[in-house]
Design a protein around this motif. Structure first.
Motif, PDB file in Angstrom:
ATOM      1  N   ARG A  85       1.263  -1.172  -0.125  1.00  0.00           N
ATOM      2  CA  ARG A  85       0.019   0.332   0.167  1.00  0.00           C
ATOM      3  C   ARG A  85       1.222   1.253   0.120  1.00  0.00           C
ATOM      4  NH1 ARG A  85      -2.982  -0.327   4.514  1.00  0.00           N
ATOM      5  NH2 ARG A  85      -4.568  -1.858   3.067  1.00  0.00           N
ATOM      6  N   MET A  86       0.916   2.076  -0.997  1.00  0.00           N
ATOM      7  CA  MET A  86       1.393   3.312  -1.567  1.00  0.00           C
ATOM      8  C   MET A  86       0.440   4.614  -1.010  1.00  0.00           C
ATOM      9  SD  MET A  86       4.084   2.617  -2.784  1.00  0.00           S
ATOM     10  CE  MET A  86       3.973   2.076  -4.711  1.00  0.00           C
ATOM     11  N   ALA A  87       1.223   5.426   0.048  1.00  0.00           N
ATOM     12  CA  ALA A  87       0.421   6.924  -0.062  1.00  0.00           C
ATOM     13  C   ALA A  87       0.606   7.730  -0.863  1.00  0.00           C
ATOM     14  CB  ALA A  87       1.043   7.461   0.654  1.00  0.00           C
ATOM     15  N   LEU A  88       0.054   8.513  -2.017  1.00  0.00           N
ATOM     16  CA  LEU A  88       0.830   9.354  -2.866  1.00  0.00           C
ATOM     17  C   LEU A  88       1.347  10.317  -2.356  1.00  0.00           C
ATOM     18  CD1 LEU A  88      -1.189   6.815  -4.654  1.00  0.00           C
ATOM     19  CD2 LEU A  88      -1.938   8.887  -5.514  1.00  0.00           C
TER      20      LEU A  88
ATOM     21  N   PRO B 260       2.882  13.624   2.089  1.00  0.00           N
ATOM     22  CA  PRO B 260       1.638  12.536   1.517  1.00  0.00           C
ATOM     23  C   PRO B 260       0.163  13.909   2.018  1.00  0.00           C
ATOM     24  CG  PRO B 260       2.612  11.380   3.508  1.00  0.00           C
ATOM     25  CD  PRO B 260       2.789  12.747   3.141  1.00  0.00           C
ATOM     26  N   THR B 261      -0.677  13.107   0.252  1.00  0.00           N
ATOM     27  CA  THR B 261      -1.403  13.516   0.083  1.00  0.00           C
ATOM     28  C   THR B 261      -2.958  13.055   1.354  1.00  0.00           C
ATOM     29  OG1 THR B 261      -2.100  12.261  -1.696  1.00  0.00           O
ATOM     30  CG2 THR B 261      -0.901  13.985  -2.493  1.00  0.00           C
ATOM     31  N   GLY B 262      -2.982  11.974   1.111  1.00  0.00           N
ATOM     32  CA  GLY B 262      -3.918  11.694   1.856  1.00  0.00           C
ATOM     33  C   GLY B 262      -4.248  10.120   1.022  1.00  0.00           C
ATOM     34  N   ASP B 263      -4.418  10.604   0.191  1.00  0.00           N
ATOM     35  CA  ASP B 263      -4.787   9.002  -0.730  1.00  0.00           C
ATOM     36  C   ASP B 263      -4.188   8.106  -1.504  1.00  0.00           C
ATOM     37  OD1 ASP B 263      -6.528  10.600  -2.174  1.00  0.00           O
ATOM     38  OD2 ASP B 263      -5.593  11.672  -3.552  1.00  0.00           O
ATOM     39  N   VAL B 264      -4.552   6.949  -1.551  1.00  0.00           N
ATOM     40  CA  VAL B 264      -3.861   5.672  -1.272  1.00  0.00           C
ATOM     41  C   VAL B 264      -4.061   5.277  -2.561  1.00  0.00           C
ATOM     42  CG1 VAL B 264      -3.815   5.705   1.666  1.00  0.00           C
ATOM     43  CG2 VAL B 264      -5.077   4.157   0.347  1.00  0.00           C
ATOM     44  N   GLU B 265      -2.522   4.428  -2.778  1.00  0.00           N
ATOM     45  CA  GLU B 265      -2.987   3.398  -3.774  1.00  0.00           C
ATOM     46  C   GLU B 265      -2.590   1.767  -3.049  1.00  0.00           C
ATOM     47  OE1 GLU B 265      -1.989   3.971  -7.353  1.00  0.00           O
ATOM     48  OE2 GLU B 265       0.062   3.457  -7.294  1.00  0.00           O
ATOM     49  N   GLU B 266      -3.566   0.328  -3.716  1.00  0.00           N
ATOM     50  CA  GLU B 266      -1.941  -0.991  -3.944  1.00  0.00           C
ATOM     51  C   GLU B 266      -0.865  -1.411  -4.677  1.00  0.00           C
ATOM     52  OE1 GLU B 266      -4.727  -3.996  -1.562  1.00  0.00           O
ATOM     53  OE2 GLU B 266      -5.065  -2.330   0.211  1.00  0.00           O
ATOM     54  N   LEU B 267      -0.502  -1.677  -4.701  1.00  0.00           N
ATOM     55  CA  LEU B 267       0.473  -1.964  -6.751  1.00  0.00           C
ATOM     56  C   LEU B 267       0.546  -3.797  -5.354  1.00  0.00           C
ATOM     57  CD1 LEU B 267       2.560  -0.469  -7.958  1.00  0.00           C
ATOM     58  CD2 LEU B 267       3.223  -2.981  -7.207  1.00  0.00           C
TER      59      LEU B 267
END
Length: 475
Positions: free
Chosen positions: A310-313, A327-334
């Motif tokens: 899980r990565m923080a944008l 960190p912007t507060g948005d996350v994505e999973e790779l």
């Protein structure tokens, strides 16, 4: 001219026998920092005697265990190091762990000056949940594994997944990506270890992402390594054009190396798939992901291994080298089954008697002089932190050697008192059952490795077990 120099040296030696003993200097560590320090001392002082101590039986540190197997030209520096080791005023003692087999205090008793050049033997940790899951490795251990570093010989990385994620945008990260994706024919001609070649032959990895917290203008790799990666046969670079929007203008005023590097990334991002011959129907691909900060390594349903990150944008505050990732507060999973953390190496304290700044991972020093310890010096990564290339280490080590020479000439180091050097240390080691390995012993190991390599059609086959090395030389 040679005659004049020889006469001057003879005069100096006569002066030595009638006036004062030769300065004895001990260098701890036989990587580039250790050898360059020794080289500079021997070149600029006609009498100094240098002993180099190394914990492994084999010399050369990161030149042997850090430089990628497909970069043989970088390893040519070992020829110069070999000349230094064969100098009549230099001795190499391998298989000795300073701090365990002999203390720094004991070395300081035996030598006029002690230079600590033992590098960075650890890696920085991510400090996030899941980083200890199976499938997660430090770049240092992975590089050590394919380069034959004894402590990493049993790593057995799991290469059964299709996607690997490397955290970091430095040259080591690109080295690892290249090794993971290189055609086996290319690797077979290098000194990569037999067991890692066998593992890579069975590897299912066909996609490698390199993620960094900051943007394209902050990457730490160099253009040579990027170009190699772009031109790697059978692979296709996948760079997102959106990551480079507006950068054509931004690069106009930045230093030329950074400008050329960024322009190459932009050109690659804008290329249509298959435009380059090397990428036509490429079975493998790699790409750069920017402004992604790892938050957590995600476990599989059974919790037994890594399945993704899980990565923080992030967004950048500031510009250029000093830009910070927020960190912007948005996350994505790779999704990925293999995670390699390439966020830097770290030095460790060697001996309780030596001051150490654990925050910065260095020995506190001024121009290589260890603070509060006259006669004690440091050079290389343990002096300034694990950054730069071999040439950086060379210049840094010359600076430390210069400090030693100044202190010898200025009387800061008292050479009027004779020191026994290895005469004293050898007795201590012998009483503790430690048998040093000489440089001529190493040359036997070297010859055996080259012979094994020749049989397999490669420059050398490294021996990865220290016990086997010692048996080979009759220890």
């Amino acid at each position: 001219m040679a005659g004049v120099g020889g006469a001057a040296r003879l005069g100096a030696r006569r002066w030595l026998s009638s006036r004062s003993p030769a300065p004895r200097v001990c260098v701890v560590g036989s990587g580039p920092a250790g050898f360059y320090t020794a080289q500079h001392l021997l070149k600029h002082h006609d009498l100094v005697q240098v002993d180099i101590y190394e914990k492994l039986p084999v010399p050369f540190g990161l030149v042997r265990f850090g430089v990628a197997p497909d970069h043989p030209e970088v390893k040519n520096v070992t020829k110069t190091f070999g000349q230094t080791a064969r100098s009549e005023r230099c001795k190499y003692y391998g298989n000795i762990t300073v701090g365990r087999d002999v203390t720094v205090a004991e070395l300081r008793q035996a030598y006029h000056a002690v230079v600590l050049s033992y590098g960075a033997e650890d890696n920085r940790t991510l400090g996030i949940p899941g980083e200890n899951l199976p499938g997660v490795y430090s770049a240092r251990a992975f590089v050590g594994w394919y380069n034959g570093l004894p402590e990493n010989r049993d790593l057995k990385p799991d290469l059964s997944c299709e996607t690997a994620l490397i955290l970091g945008h430095g040259n080591v990260a690109l080295d690892i990506a290249r090794i993971l994706l290189s055609p086996l024919d290319l690797l077979r001609k290098t000194d990569i270890t037999e067991c890692s070649l066998a593992a890579l032959a069975c590897s299912k990895v066909k996609r490698v992402w390199l993620a960094g917290r900051r943007g394209p203008l902050q990457v730490a790799f160099t253009i040579k390594e990027l170009r190699e990666m772009i031109n790697l046969p059978g692979t296709q670079p996948v760079l997102n054009p959106a990551d480079f929007t507006g950068l054509e203008n931004a690069v106009k005023d930045i230093p030329r190396p950074r400008k050329r590097l960024t322009e190459l990334m932009i050109k690659t991002a804008l290329q249509k798939p298959g435009e380059m011959a090397a990428q036509a129907a490429a079975p493998r691909q790699w790409g750069l992901k920017f402004q992604r900060s790892p938050q957590e390594v995600l476990p599989t349903a059974d919790g037994m291994r890594a399945r993704g990150v899980r990565m923080a944008l992030t967004r950048l505050e500031g510009s250029g080298e000093s830009a910070k990732a927020i960190p912007t507060g948005d996350v994505e999973e790779l999704e990925c089954g293999l995670v390699l953390s390439s966020i830097g190496y770290r030095s460790l304290p060697l001996d309780p008697a030596v001051p150490f700044d654990s925050q910065r991972g260095i020995i506190p020093n001024s121009m290589g002089r260890v603070e509060g310890a006259p006669g004690l010096y440091c050079s290389g990564w343990v002096k300034r932190g694990p950054t730069g290339v071999i040439i950086t280490t060379m210049n840094d080590s010359f600076d430390t050697a210069q400090s030693v020479l100044e202190d010898l000439r200025g009387g800061v180091l008292d050479v009027s008192v004779s020191k026994e050097g290895f005469g004293a240390v050898g007795s201590i080691l012998s009483s503790r059952g430690v048998r040093p390995v000489s440089f001529s012993d190493w040359e036997k190991i070297d010859a055996a490795e080259v012979a094994r390599g020749k049989a397999a059609g490669k420059p050398r086959e490294k021996i990865v077990d220290p016990q086997e090395m010692l048996q080979l030389i009759g220890h």
